[in-house]
Design an enzyme around this catalytic site. Structure first.
Site, PDB file in Angstrom:
ATOM      1  N   GLN A 297       0.299 -11.846   9.871  1.00  0.00           N
ATOM      2  CA  GLN A 297       0.960 -10.735   9.163  1.00  0.00           C
ATOM      3  C   GLN A 297       0.235  -9.409   9.345  1.00  0.00           C
ATOM      4  OE1 GLN A 297       0.051  -9.304   5.613  1.00  0.00           O
ATOM      5  NE2 GLN A 297       1.986  -9.580   4.531  1.00  0.00           N
TER       6      GLN A 297
ATOM      7  N   HIS B 254      -0.362  -3.176  10.938  1.00  0.00           N
ATOM      8  CA  HIS B 254       0.733  -3.980  11.490  1.00  0.00           C
ATOM      9  C   HIS B 254       1.004  -3.641  12.956  1.00  0.00           C
ATOM     10  CE1 HIS B 254       1.429  -5.765   7.608  1.00  0.00           C
ATOM     11  NE2 HIS B 254       1.446  -4.565   7.066  1.00  0.00           N
TER      12      HIS B 254
ATOM     13  N   SER C 288       3.918  -6.448   2.707  1.00  0.00           N
ATOM     14  CA  SER C 288       2.570  -6.378   3.278  1.00  0.00           C
ATOM     15  C   SER C 288       1.561  -7.020   2.327  1.00  0.00           C
ATOM     16  CB  SER C 288       2.216  -4.930   3.623  1.00  0.00           C
ATOM     17  OG  SER C 288       1.055  -4.865   4.419  1.00  0.00           O
ATOM     18  N   LEU C 289       0.628  -6.266   1.750  1.00  0.00           N
ATOM     19  CA  LEU C 289      -0.361  -6.875   0.858  1.00  0.00           C
ATOM     20  C   LEU C 289       0.304  -7.543  -0.337  1.00  0.00           C
ATOM     21  CD1 LEU C 289      -1.375  -5.441  -2.101  1.00  0.00           C
ATOM     22  CD2 LEU C 289      -1.706  -3.542  -0.542  1.00  0.00           C
TER      23      LEU C 289
ATOM     24  N   ARG D 219      -9.191  -9.231   3.433  1.00  0.00           N
ATOM     25  CA  ARG D 219      -8.155  -8.588   4.252  1.00  0.00           C
ATOM     26  C   ARG D 219      -8.351  -7.081   4.270  1.00  0.00           C
ATOM     27  NH1 ARG D 219      -2.953  -6.292   3.481  1.00  0.00           N
ATOM     28  NH2 ARG D 219      -1.300  -7.040   4.873  1.00  0.00           N
TER      29      ARG D 219
ATOM     30  N   GLN E 108       0.828  -1.200   0.000  1.00  0.00           N
ATOM     31  CA  GLN E 108       0.000   0.000   0.000  1.00  0.00           C
ATOM     32  C   GLN E 108       0.870   1.261   0.000  1.00  0.00           C
ATOM     33  OE1 GLN E 108      -3.320  -0.883   2.370  1.00  0.00           O
ATOM     34  NE2 GLN E 108      -4.271   1.125   2.253  1.00  0.00           N
TER      35      GLN E 108
END
Length: 306
Positions: free
Chosen positions: A243, A196, A92-93, A117, A11
């Site tokens: 995660q 996170h 991340s994603l 998600r 992102q």
């Protein structure tokens, strides 16, 4: 023997117009976008290509948009050159594009996972994030400990870029303490919540329930997972929910691949965020970006010569 790794951004890498050139020039990329529109029940292609930016910036759109663009770039390159990575990873994603690349999950399930998600993460309100540049982690951790309230490290992006996350006040206090210590670049991030971090634990737990119904396969290509920077070929369902509320060990993941012989990284998707981080992690590696027809053709030329 030197090796190549495929990496995928997270992102913040989005911009209006991303993926359009791939869609118009590569049938394999067009197929990915068309599949995404169908599976997501949303015209994600239009949001990628035309915006508006306000829609693209919403987490529920941003995550599937970036994922779709990254996988479209991957499939476009694969249609032009026969190449398989030694390892794959995503920020991340972006890790979901890595799962797809390794063969752990199908395209349809990858899209369903990232949609859920994004939905769960966007529903979690409160907290903030900030990027700390040109400071060492010891100084950052000292300032975090002095702040009142909950603050944690969200991303270890490079030796000179760490992102913190947590309570609004604790993040702000940490930033002020760092500024007092002479750290000149402390940048609050425009995000919808404290990604996170423990703020996201509930989202992670709900995501774990969703993940149970998704089929994953053991892979021959290891995914270097964010939560531990370890080579992973199974056990994906356990790591996916974790995660969401754990630190992204990106620098450690890149260092792990370098230590195991990787000297060339291919960044698939919009922008060159990961290439920039790679330059700070190691000056001895090459990062090739694939985001449109021109960069793809350049990548094919470089890889063919190699």
């Amino acid at each position: 023997m030197k090796k190549t790794a495929f990496i995928f951004p997270g992102q913040g890498s989005q911009s209006v117009g991303m993926g359009l050139d791939l869609y118009e020039n590569f049938e394999s990329a067009k197929k990915v976008f068309d599949t995404a529109d169908k599976i997501l029940g949303n015209n994600i292609s239009k949001i990628c290509f035309e915006g508006p930016e306000e829609d693209l910036k919403q987490t529920v759109n941003t995550q599937p948009a970036i994922l779709t663009t990254s996988i479209a770039a991957l499939e476009a390159l694969k249609s032009k050159i026969d190449i398989e990575p030694a390892y794959t990873a995503g920020h991340s994603l972006g890790e979901y594009a890595a799962y797809y690349t390794a063969g752990a999950i199908t395209l349809e399930d990858t899209l369903k996972l990232i949609q859920k998600r994004a939905e769960l993460m966007s529903q979690t309100k409160g907290g903030s994030m900030a990027a700390i540049l040109n400071s060492d982690k010891e100084t950052i951790k000292e300032c975090m400990q002095q702040a009142e309230g909950y603050v944690a490290i969200a991303n270890y992006n490079s030796p000179k870029q760490i992102v913190i996350t947590g309570d609004d006040n604790a993040v702000k206090q940490t930033c002020n303490l760092l500024s007092d210590r002479g750290v000149k670049r402390v940048v609050p991030l425009a995000v919808s919540g404290a990604f996170h971090s423990e703020f996201m634990r509930s989202a992670g737990e709900k995501f774990a329930e969703f993940v149970k119904n998704i089929e994953t396969k053991e892979t021959t290509i290891p995914v270097v997972t964010n939560v531990d920077a370890e080579f992973t070929t199974s056990n994906f369902k356990e790591k996916m929910p974790k995660q969401i509320y754990s630190s992204v060990l990106w620098m450690q993941s890149i260092e792990k691949m370098i230590a195991n012989g990787v000297d060339t990284f291919i960044e698939f998707g919009n922008g060159t965020v990961l290439a920039g981080l790679n330059r700070k992690i190691s000056p001895d590696i090459t990062t090739i970006n694939v985001s449109d027809k021109e960069t793809l053709e350049n990548a094919v030329k470089i890889l063919s010569e190699v």
